[in-house]
Design a protein around this motif. Structure first.
Motif, PDB file in Angstrom:
ATOM      1  N   LEU A 115       7.377   8.196  10.545  1.00  0.00           N
ATOM      2  CA  LEU A 115       7.074   6.993   9.778  1.00  0.00           C
ATOM      3  C   LEU A 115       7.691   5.765  10.427  1.00  0.00           C
ATOM      4  N   ARG A 116       8.888   5.932  10.992  1.00  0.00           N
ATOM      5  CA  ARG A 116       9.503   4.808  11.717  1.00  0.00           C
ATOM      6  C   ARG A 116       8.658   4.419  12.922  1.00  0.00           C
ATOM      7  N   GLN A 117       8.131   5.437  13.635  1.00  0.00           N
ATOM      8  CA  GLN A 117       7.287   5.152  14.792  1.00  0.00           C
ATOM      9  C   GLN A 117       6.006   4.422  14.381  1.00  0.00           C
ATOM     10  N   PHE A 118       5.469   4.783  13.183  1.00  0.00           N
ATOM     11  CA  PHE A 118       4.228   4.156  12.703  1.00  0.00           C
ATOM     12  C   PHE A 118       4.479   2.786  12.064  1.00  0.00           C
ATOM     13  N   LYS A 119       5.792   2.358  12.066  1.00  0.00           N
ATOM     14  CA  LYS A 119       6.165   1.080  11.466  1.00  0.00           C
ATOM     15  C   LYS A 119       5.865   1.054   9.955  1.00  0.00           C
ATOM     16  N   SER A 156      -0.837   0.570  10.353  1.00  0.00           N
ATOM     17  CA  SER A 156      -1.252  -0.496  11.264  1.00  0.00           C
ATOM     18  C   SER A 156      -2.155  -1.496  10.553  1.00  0.00           C
ATOM     19  N   LEU A 157      -3.122  -0.979   9.777  1.00  0.00           N
ATOM     20  CA  LEU A 157      -4.046  -1.865   9.068  1.00  0.00           C
ATOM     21  C   LEU A 157      -3.294  -2.726   8.047  1.00  0.00           C
ATOM     22  N   SER A 158      -2.371  -2.133   7.320  1.00  0.00           N
ATOM     23  CA  SER A 158      -1.610  -2.888   6.323  1.00  0.00           C
ATOM     24  C   SER A 158      -0.784  -3.975   6.989  1.00  0.00           C
ATOM     25  N   ALA A 159      -0.166  -3.654   8.113  1.00  0.00           N
ATOM     26  CA  ALA A 159       0.639  -4.658   8.814  1.00  0.00           C
ATOM     27  C   ALA A 159      -0.230  -5.818   9.283  1.00  0.00           C
ATOM     28  N   ASP A 160      -1.449  -5.508   9.789  1.00  0.00           N
ATOM     29  CA  ASP A 160      -2.345  -6.572  10.246  1.00  0.00           C
ATOM     30  C   ASP A 160      -2.780  -7.468   9.095  1.00  0.00           C
ATOM     31  N   LEU A 161      -2.875  -6.910   7.885  1.00  0.00           N
ATOM     32  CA  LEU A 161      -3.284  -7.684   6.714  1.00  0.00           C
ATOM     33  C   LEU A 161      -2.098  -8.319   6.000  1.00  0.00           C
ATOM     34  N   VAL A 181       0.861  -1.181   0.000  1.00  0.00           N
ATOM     35  CA  VAL A 181       0.000   0.000   0.000  1.00  0.00           C
ATOM     36  C   VAL A 181       0.898   1.231   0.000  1.00  0.00           C
ATOM     37  N   LYS A 182       0.671   2.123  -0.954  1.00  0.00           N
ATOM     38  CA  LYS A 182       1.488   3.323  -1.074  1.00  0.00           C
ATOM     39  C   LYS A 182       0.692   4.506  -0.530  1.00  0.00           C
ATOM     40  N   ILE A 183       1.224   5.151   0.522  1.00  0.00           N
ATOM     41  CA  ILE A 183       0.522   6.258   1.186  1.00  0.00           C
ATOM     42  C   ILE A 183       0.720   7.527   0.365  1.00  0.00           C
ATOM     43  N   ASP A 184      -0.366   8.196   0.033  1.00  0.00           N
ATOM     44  CA  ASP A 184      -0.303   9.384  -0.815  1.00  0.00           C
ATOM     45  C   ASP A 184       0.520  10.483  -0.140  1.00  0.00           C
ATOM     46  N   ARG A 185       1.264  11.237  -0.994  1.00  0.00           N
ATOM     47  CA  ARG A 185       2.123  12.304  -0.471  1.00  0.00           C
ATOM     48  C   ARG A 185       1.320  13.387   0.239  1.00  0.00           C
ATOM     49  N   GLY A 186       0.002  13.470  -0.058  1.00  0.00           N
ATOM     50  CA  GLY A 186      -0.811  14.485   0.612  1.00  0.00           C
ATOM     51  C   GLY A 186      -0.877  14.286   2.110  1.00  0.00           C
ATOM     52  N   PHE A 187      -0.775  13.032   2.588  1.00  0.00           N
ATOM     53  CA  PHE A 187      -0.773  12.766   4.028  1.00  0.00           C
ATOM     54  C   PHE A 187       0.616  12.940   4.640  1.00  0.00           C
ATOM     55  N   VAL A 188       1.658  12.841   3.814  1.00  0.00           N
ATOM     56  CA  VAL A 188       3.035  12.910   4.317  1.00  0.00           C
ATOM     57  C   VAL A 188       3.536  14.351   4.358  1.00  0.00           C
ATOM     58  N   GLN A 189       3.003  15.209   3.482  1.00  0.00           N
ATOM     59  CA  GLN A 189       3.523  16.574   3.339  1.00  0.00           C
ATOM     60  C   GLN A 189       3.525  17.341   4.663  1.00  0.00           C
ATOM     61  N   ASP A 190       2.407  17.288   5.409  1.00  0.00           N
ATOM     62  CA  ASP A 190       2.300  18.019   6.680  1.00  0.00           C
ATOM     63  C   ASP A 190       2.303  17.069   7.866  1.00  0.00           C
ATOM     64  N   ALA A 195       4.517  16.226   9.985  1.00  0.00           N
ATOM     65  CA  ALA A 195       5.191  16.661  11.217  1.00  0.00           C
ATOM     66  C   ALA A 195       4.338  17.602  12.056  1.00  0.00           C
ATOM     67  N   VAL A 196       3.342  18.273  11.434  1.00  0.00           N
ATOM     68  CA  VAL A 196       2.584  19.300  12.164  1.00  0.00           C
ATOM     69  C   VAL A 196       1.091  19.017  12.182  1.00  0.00           C
ATOM     70  N   ASP A 197       0.587  18.118  11.357  1.00  0.00           N
ATOM     71  CA  ASP A 197      -0.857  17.886  11.250  1.00  0.00           C
ATOM     72  C   ASP A 197      -1.205  16.583  11.951  1.00  0.00           C
ATOM     73  N   HIS A 198      -1.974  16.700  13.053  1.00  0.00           N
ATOM     74  CA  HIS A 198      -2.316  15.500  13.834  1.00  0.00           C
ATOM     75  C   HIS A 198      -3.280  14.590  13.077  1.00  0.00           C
ATOM     76  N   GLU A 199      -4.144  15.155  12.225  1.00  0.00           N
ATOM     77  CA  GLU A 199      -5.056  14.317  11.446  1.00  0.00           C
ATOM     78  C   GLU A 199      -4.279  13.473  10.427  1.00  0.00           C
ATOM     79  N   ASP A 200      -3.294  14.083   9.771  1.00  0.00           N
ATOM     80  CA  ASP A 200      -2.458  13.315   8.851  1.00  0.00           C
ATOM     81  C   ASP A 200      -1.709  12.214   9.589  1.00  0.00           C
ATOM     82  N   GLN A 201      -1.263  12.522  10.799  1.00  0.00           N
ATOM     83  CA  GLN A 201      -0.570  11.499  11.588  1.00  0.00           C
ATOM     84  C   GLN A 201      -1.507  10.333  11.916  1.00  0.00           C
ATOM     85  N   ALA A 202      -2.749  10.651  12.292  1.00  0.00           N
ATOM     86  CA  ALA A 202      -3.698   9.596  12.646  1.00  0.00           C
ATOM     87  C   ALA A 202      -4.019   8.725  11.431  1.00  0.00           C
ATOM     88  N   ILE A 203      -4.224   9.367  10.269  1.00  0.00           N
ATOM     89  CA  ILE A 203      -4.549   8.602   9.056  1.00  0.00           C
ATOM     90  C   ILE A 203      -3.370   7.721   8.655  1.00  0.00           C
TER      91      ILE A 203
END
Length: 755
Positions: A713-717, A690-695, A665-674, A676-684
């Motif tokens: 990203l390292r923290q999110f595995k 996590s979901l990809s790892a479980d699958l 699964v390739k995470i879109d750059r729109g979630f990666v761009q902010d 460091a500062v956007d908590h919603e992007d971090q949650a998504i």
């Protein structure tokens, strides 16, 4: 009175034709019968002549063969009398025998075990001295039973020069027991040529066959086709097949025996028959011309009526669609031209609506063209509910329809367009199926959008493209900006084809690294195009146009072959080469045999399937779920990895991850761009990882440009990262340097770059 006269004339003509035909038939039959009688008598004479001559040939051949066998018998008796030890005496007999009969290839004395003891040969030797004589096992048993000295003759055997030979084997009997054998090998073509008299050879053609093989003459290359007649048979070994002597008369003898009477009788009789029939017909047909003229006029009038009806039917077929009964492209153009002429006199606002069904191809692919055709037949009935009787509907082709209307103003026409789209909200019931399908429309106004039918259709098509691009199930009105965009797409499509032929495209690679240790793990394959005018064409621009115009297949093949060729080279440099991530368009997935073509390329470049990752968008997955699932399953079975690109945007659905064989699964750059500062992007991003790892799936984050993004990203595995923090897209030589040396981003302070 005229009717009676006409009937009489008709009767006279038919009677004349009947009498002439009977005379001609009877005369020709008699002529042909007479001709065949003469030819049959001639053939009997030829066969009798062949039979007489062949009997002489048979006597000559049999007499000569008897003479030779007696000579062999005398030689065997002398060997039995003098003993088989006197080689000098035997060779004298052998040379004398071969001088009389030069067509014998060899004479040999065999011991009791059929080994060649003495051999006198004139060339081709069937067996060397001291070795077993080449004789079939079936004749060995015959020789064992020939204690009384009977001669054993073998079947014809092919020699090394292509000719056939017969072996005559005579037991040498001493004191009632065979002490050896005398073997004589006779070349059949040479022997027959010597035995047949020159007199008979000039008059006859002789052919000798054994089974399906022609053994005389050698070689058999006479191009003249003779009529062969069987003369006689000679049995050689008591088996089913025998030597068949067939005869045909030579051309010189045939000319002497042939008579000129049969052809003279045939041609003369035919000419006389024809002349007699013509005279009879002309004599009885004096009054026929009047009836012929009347009948011809009547037939001509009927043909004119039939032609007019055929032309009307042909005109309908040329101008109407056989499926829906609507005017086709040709008929629509003609009708619209008349509407434009009438509109100049009637006034009002004239508009052309170009309607196209959304995703109609999916219905054809999933349920079959038969149901698709029935759905197309329902479209005119559905449109009739929203249109007036004077409005025009035609089928432009495929699932495209033309609608021409005249209303008071633009507002009424656009309201009509909205009503037509709402008419598709109700499903279509066909047999046991119920379809829900939407439509898109483009509108061009006369004369603002064009003054000719072709201009109005072209501009309505451009507006339709705008409606499709905006999300379907809507209409768009043509503007001049659309025309410019269409021209730009057309020019760019032409330039893409030219650039492919001119080699202006090149492949670059952006590294994909492990989030854990920053090692190089993969490369995304990207296309770059430097236009011949010197500027770089943005990929998102030329790829979109390539997909719209059908050139994306050629672009994809170019990128795939170049990337696999480079990877084959890198495999020689390292035992752990990086994988390739190649973007695949929907058009390529829809191609028949797409998976098989990829498999052939992998085999050609000796690439393991696991080293090829195919990146597809979520939009491709939903185009045709059944078909695409089969295609992706086939790709997965080959061993290639399937990557969902830009996950999290568009039509994201967890069902895709479950129902399709997805590996990455390739995470879109729109979630990666902010990130460091956007908590919603971090949650998504955290949830996707996590979901990809479980699958059991891997994740790749695009657009990584800072150390803070990488640490999160390292923290999110997250499995892998890609972006300017590590490297911009580079050419193949730079990738080779990365494989040979430690990449710069693995230093303690990686050099980040911003877009």
């Amino acid at each position: 009175m005229s009717v009676i006269s006409s009937l009489k004339s008709s009767g006279r003509f038919e009677f004349a034709a009947l009498i002439a035909g009977l005379l001609l038939t009877l005369s020709l039959v008699g002529t042909v019968w007479f001709y065949h009688g003469l030819k049959a008598a001639e053939m009997v004479a030829v066969e009798r002549h062949i039979e007489n001559l062949s009997s002489y040939v048979r006597l000559d051949i049999l007499g000569s063969v008897n003479e030779q066998t007696l000579a062999q018998q005398r030689m065997a008796v002398r060997l039995a009398r003098d003993g088989v030890e006197d080689e000098h005496a035997w060779r004298g007999d052998a040379l004398l025998f071969q001088s009389h009969y030069p067509f014998y290839r060899s004479l040999a004395v065999l011991d009791a075990d059929l080994h060649t003891r003495w051999l006198e040969s004139t060339g081709i030797v069937p067996a060397r001295q001291g070795r077993p004589y080449p004789i079939d096992a079936r004749y060995r048993s015959a020789l064992a039973g020939a204690a009384d000295g009977d001669l054993v003759v073998t079947r014809p055997q092919r020699l090394t020069d292509g000719k056939f030979a017969l072996d005559f084997i005579k037991p040498i009997i001493a004191e009632g027991e065979p002490v050896g054998y005398l073997a004589a090998s006779l070349s059949v073509p040479d022997a027959i040529g010597a035995m047949v008299s020159d007199v008979f050879r000039d008059k006859l053609k002789l052919r000798v066959t054994f089974g399906d093989q022609i053994i005389y003459p050698y070689p058999f290359g006479d191009s003249v086709q003779y009529q062969w007649l069987q003369g006689f048979m000679l049995d050689v070994d008591g088996e089913v097949d025998s030597l068949s002597f067939d005869f045909a008369i030579s051309e010189s003898s045939r000319r002497q025996l042939e008579s000129v009477l049969p052809p003279v009788a045939l041609w003369g009789g035919g000419a006389m028959s024809l002349l007699l029939a013509i005279v009879a017909f002309l004599g009885l047909n004096a009054t026929y011309q009047t009836r012929v003229l009347v009948t011809s006029n009547r037939n001509l009038e009927r043909e004119i009526r039939e032609r007019e009806l055929a032309e009307q039917e042909l005109e309908y077929l040329v101008t109407h669609d056989p499926l829906t009964g609507l005017p086709n492209r040709t008929g629509s153009t003609r009708y619209l031209e008349r509407m434009l002429e009438d509109h100049d006199a009637d006034g009002g606002q004239f508009a052309l609506l170009f309607l196209d069904l959304d995703q109609f191809k999916d219905i054809n692919d999933s349920l079959g063209h038969h149901l698709g055709d029935q759905l197309l037949c329902e479209i005119p009935r559905r449109l009739a509910g929203a249109l007036k009787d004077r409005d025009f509907v035609g089928r432009h082709g495929g699932d495209e329809f033309l609608i021409a209307v005249t209303r008071n103003d633009h507002e009424q026409i656009e309201q009509l367009a909205a009503n037509i789209l709402r008419a598709f909200d109700t499903g279509f019931a066909i047999k046991d199926h119920r379809f829900f399908i939407s439509a898109s429309m483009g509108i061009s106004y006369y004369p603002e959008s064009g003054r000719t039918v072709s201009e109005l259709i072209q501009h309505a098509d451009a507006a339709l493209f705008k409606a499709k691009s905006s999300g379907r199930n809507q209409f768009a009105v043509f503007t001049r900006e659309m025309f410019s965009q269409a021209q730009h797409r057309l020019n760019l499509s032409r330039d893409i084809r030219h650039a492919l032929d001119a080699g202006q495209f090149r492949v670059v690679y952006q590294p994909i690294v492990s989030s854990a240790d920053l090692s190089l793990r993969g490369l995304e394959v990207l296309l770059r195009w430097e236009h011949e005018d010197g500027y770089m064409v943005p990929p998102q621009e030329f790829i979109r146009v390539a997909e719209e115009t059908g050139v994306i297949g050629r672009l994809g093949e170019f990128a795939m072959e170049q990337a696999l060729s480079d990877l084959a080279h890198w495999k020689k440099l390292t035992s752990a080469p990086p994988w390739l991530a190649v973007n695949i368009s929907g058009a390529q997935v829809r191609e028949n045999g797409f998976a098989e073509k990829l498999s052939v390329l992998l085999h050609q470049y000796r690439i393991e399937p696991a080293l090829l990752h195919l990146e597809i968008t979520e939009e491709i997955l939903i185009e045709n779920l059944t078909r695409n699932r089969r295609m992706l399953k086939k790709i997965d079975e080959i061993g290639m990895r399937i990557v969902v690109d830009d996950f999290g945007v568009g039509y994201s659905s967890l069902a895709y991850l479950k129902n399709f064989p997805i590996s990455v699964v390739k995470i879109d750059r729109g979630f990666v761009q902010d990130l460091a500062v956007d908590h919603e992007d971090q949650a998504i991003t955290r949830t996707i990882c996590s979901l990809s790892a479980d699958l059991g799936m891997l994740t790749v984050a695009e657009g990584v440009e800072s150390r803070q993004q990488l640490e999160l990203l390292r923290q999110f595995k997250c499995s892998y990262a890609q972006g300017f923090l590590f490297s911009r897209p580079v050419d193949a030589s730079a990738v080779e340097a990365m494989l040979n040396e430690r990449p710069s981003w693995q230093n303690e302070e990686p050099a980040g770059m911003s877009t």
